[in-house]
Design a protein around this motif. Structure first.
Motif, PDB file in Angstrom:
ATOM      1  N   MET A   1     124.758   1.959  57.189  1.00 35.24           N
ATOM      2  CA  MET A   1     123.726   1.387  58.042  1.00 35.24           C
ATOM      3  C   MET A   1     123.601   2.186  59.333  1.00 35.24           C
ATOM      4  O   MET A   1     124.594   2.717  59.852  1.00 35.24           O
ATOM      5  N   GLY A   2     122.358   2.258  59.824  1.00 35.93           N
ATOM      6  CA  GLY A   2     122.112   2.992  61.061  1.00 35.93           C
ATOM      7  C   GLY A   2     122.732   2.310  62.261  1.00 35.93           C
ATOM      8  O   GLY A   2     123.187   2.955  63.209  1.00 35.93           O
ATOM      9  N   GLY A   3     122.752   0.970  62.267  1.00 30.28           N
ATOM     10  CA  GLY A   3     123.279   0.192  63.385  1.00 30.28           C
ATOM     11  C   GLY A   3     124.764  -0.095  63.224  1.00 30.28           C
ATOM     12  O   GLY A   3     125.416   0.411  62.317  1.00 30.28           O
ATOM     13  N   MET A   4     125.264  -0.912  64.163  1.00 26.65           N
ATOM     14  CA  MET A   4     126.702  -1.247  64.171  1.00 26.65           C
ATOM     15  C   MET A   4     126.831  -2.772  64.220  1.00 26.65           C
ATOM     16  O   MET A   4     126.976  -3.329  65.302  1.00 26.65           O
ATOM     17  N   TYR A   5     126.747  -3.421  63.122  1.00 27.19           N
ATOM     18  CA  TYR A   5     126.865  -4.887  63.157  1.00 27.19           C
ATOM     19  C   TYR A   5     127.551  -5.454  61.920  1.00 27.19           C
ATOM     20  O   TYR A   5     127.276  -6.579  61.476  1.00 27.19           O
ATOM     21  N   GLN A   6     128.453  -4.646  61.357  1.00 24.25           N
ATOM     22  CA  GLN A   6     129.201  -5.119  60.197  1.00 24.25           C
ATOM     23  C   GLN A   6     129.932  -6.429  60.545  1.00 24.25           C
ATOM     24  O   GLN A   6     130.508  -6.546  61.638  1.00 24.25           O
TER      25      GLN A   6
ATOM     26  N   LEU B   1     118.663  13.792  49.642  1.00 23.08           N
ATOM     27  CA  LEU B   1     119.392  14.771  50.460  1.00 23.08           C
ATOM     28  C   LEU B   1     119.869  14.078  51.733  1.00 23.08           C
ATOM     29  O   LEU B   1     119.129  13.293  52.328  1.00 23.08           O
ATOM     30  N   GLY B   2     121.083  14.353  52.115  1.00 19.45           N
ATOM     31  CA  GLY B   2     121.600  13.807  53.378  1.00 19.45           C
ATOM     32  C   GLY B   2     121.937  12.331  53.323  1.00 19.45           C
ATOM     33  O   GLY B   2     122.115  11.688  54.363  1.00 19.45           O
ATOM     34  N   SER B   3     122.048  11.788  52.130  1.00 23.26           N
ATOM     35  CA  SER B   3     122.370  10.358  52.013  1.00 23.26           C
ATOM     36  C   SER B   3     123.874  10.133  52.146  1.00 23.26           C
ATOM     37  O   SER B   3     124.670  10.748  51.432  1.00 23.26           O
TER      38      SER B   3
HETATM   39  C1  FMN Z   1     113.239   2.185  55.811  1.00 23.65           C
HETATM   40  C2  FMN Z   1     114.569   2.131  56.516  1.00 23.65           C
HETATM   41  C3  FMN Z   1     115.019   0.926  57.001  1.00 23.65           C
HETATM   42  C4  FMN Z   1     116.259   0.850  57.644  1.00 23.65           C
HETATM   43  N1  FMN Z   1     116.693  -0.349  58.095  1.00 23.65           N
HETATM   44  C5  FMN Z   1     117.897  -0.440  58.686  1.00 23.65           C
HETATM   45  C6  FMN Z   1     118.398  -1.688  59.122  1.00 23.65           C
HETATM   46  O1  FMN Z   1     117.806  -2.736  58.961  1.00 23.65           O
HETATM   47  N2  FMN Z   1     119.599  -1.719  59.715  1.00 23.65           N
HETATM   48  C7  FMN Z   1     120.349  -0.597  59.915  1.00 23.65           C
HETATM   49  O2  FMN Z   1     121.446  -0.687  60.466  1.00 23.65           O
HETATM   50  N3  FMN Z   1     119.912   0.607  59.506  1.00 23.65           N
HETATM   51  C8  FMN Z   1     118.716   0.711  58.884  1.00 23.65           C
HETATM   52  N4  FMN Z   1     118.275   1.917  58.437  1.00 23.65           N
HETATM   53  C9  FMN Z   1     119.153   3.089  58.542  1.00 23.65           C
HETATM   54  C10 FMN Z   1     119.911   3.305  57.225  1.00 23.65           C
HETATM   55  O3  FMN Z   1     120.626   2.151  56.863  1.00 23.65           O
HETATM   56  C11 FMN Z   1     120.887   4.481  57.365  1.00 23.65           C
HETATM   57  O4  FMN Z   1     120.125   5.663  57.563  1.00 23.65           O
HETATM   58  C12 FMN Z   1     121.771   4.632  56.155  1.00 23.65           C
HETATM   59  O5  FMN Z   1     122.652   5.700  56.396  1.00 23.65           O
HETATM   60  C13 FMN Z   1     120.959   4.846  54.893  1.00 23.65           C
HETATM   61  O6  FMN Z   1     121.788   5.169  53.780  1.00 23.65           O
HETATM   62  P1  FMN Z   1     121.748   6.636  53.157  1.00 23.65           P
HETATM   63  O7  FMN Z   1     122.317   7.554  54.226  1.00 23.65           O
HETATM   64  O8  FMN Z   1     122.613   6.571  51.961  1.00 23.65           O
HETATM   65  O9  FMN Z   1     120.332   6.992  52.845  1.00 23.65           O
HETATM   66  C14 FMN Z   1     117.040   2.022  57.799  1.00 23.65           C
HETATM   67  C15 FMN Z   1     116.566   3.232  57.290  1.00 23.65           C
HETATM   68  C16 FMN Z   1     115.358   3.297  56.653  1.00 23.65           C
HETATM   69  C17 FMN Z   1     114.883   4.618  56.098  1.00 23.65           C
END
Ligand code: FMN
Length: 208
Positions: A140-145, A14-16
């Motif tokens: 990805m959560g961060g911004m480093y593409q 959910l929420g992916s």
């Molecule tokens: C266990 C875990 C590790 C993560 N590691 C990173 C990371 O190394 N770098 C980053 O930019 N984001 C990281 N994130 C954030 C995810 O990349 C981000 O939430 C992304 O949207 C996940 O894809 P999804 O939305 O399809 O689940 C991490 C998230 C989780 C749950």
């Protein structure tokens, strides 16, 4: 028939973000090529085992034991599925700067000597997956593409090249963990890029 193999690897159901993008891709692809054109694999709902010693023996031994042959049955199926696809679209959630371990386990099962790559007479390795397109949808959560911290692009470029795929496209959504992240805007923009890729894919597949 033009076929796509669509793979999800985010542990979030959910929420992916990546699952939303792979759904957009699947919808666009099946609209264009028909309902039967998309094969879907969810590596979280149906996980693929890590390589075992028996699987490795089954891959490399010229006279594998019965046990080793049995250990490659799933790999045989996954490889066939992969080889039958013209377009492979993978949703990649970035975890700890890398791909999810569910996806790595899958890749270890399909990168296989004599099936997706081979050793030539002179010892050089040759990829056997020509004329395919690989689309990586990553989030990805961060911004480093495209910085030195982005291991996703170099990894898939190397991997695709190794098995003979030269046509690789990436769509990244960055900053999903940031305050003020506007998911809808990013999904809309990425969906437009997916639609553009589907148009390109059409002409390339038809000319192949
Ligand atoms: C266990 C875990 C590790 C993560 N590691 C990173 C990371 O190394 N770098 C980053 O930019 N984001 C990281 N994130 C954030 C995810 O990349 C981000 O939430 C992304 O949207 C996940 O894809 P999804 O939305 O399809 O689940 C991490 C998230 C989780 C749950």
């Amino acid at each position: 028939m033009t076929r796509a193999l669509v793979i999800d690897s985010s542990s979030r159901t959910l929420g992916s973000v990546t699952r939303t993008l792979t759904q957009k891709f699947s919808a666009g692809f099946s609209q264009k090529y028909g309902e039967e054109s998309v094969v879907y694999r969810d590596l979280v709902k149906s996980s693929v085992p890590h390589l075992s010693a028996d699987t490795i023996e089954g891959f490399f031994s010229l006279q594998p034991t019965y046990r080793a042959k049995r250990a490659t049955v799933l790999s045989d199926l996954l490889v066939d599925e992969f080889l039958q696809a013209d377009v492979i679209c993978i949703g990649v959630a970035v975890y700890n700067f890398n791909i999810p371990s569910s996806l790595k386990a899958y890749i270890d099962q399909i990168v296989r000597i004599g099936k997706t790559f081979r050793k030539q007479g002179d010892g050089r390795l040759e990829g056997l997956c020509q004329n395919k397109k690989l689309i990586i949808l990553y989030s990805m959560g961060g911004m480093y593409q495209d910085t030195e911290m982005d291991f996703i692009k170099p990894y898939f470029k190397a991997l695709a090249g190794f098995i003979g795929i030269s046509d690789v496209e990436f769509i990244a959504i960055e900053g999903t963990s940031r305050l003020g992240f506007k998911l809808e805007e990013h999904i809309e923009e990425s969906t437009m890029r997916i639609e553009t890729l589907l148009d390109l894919g059409n002409s390339e597949v038809e000319h192949a």
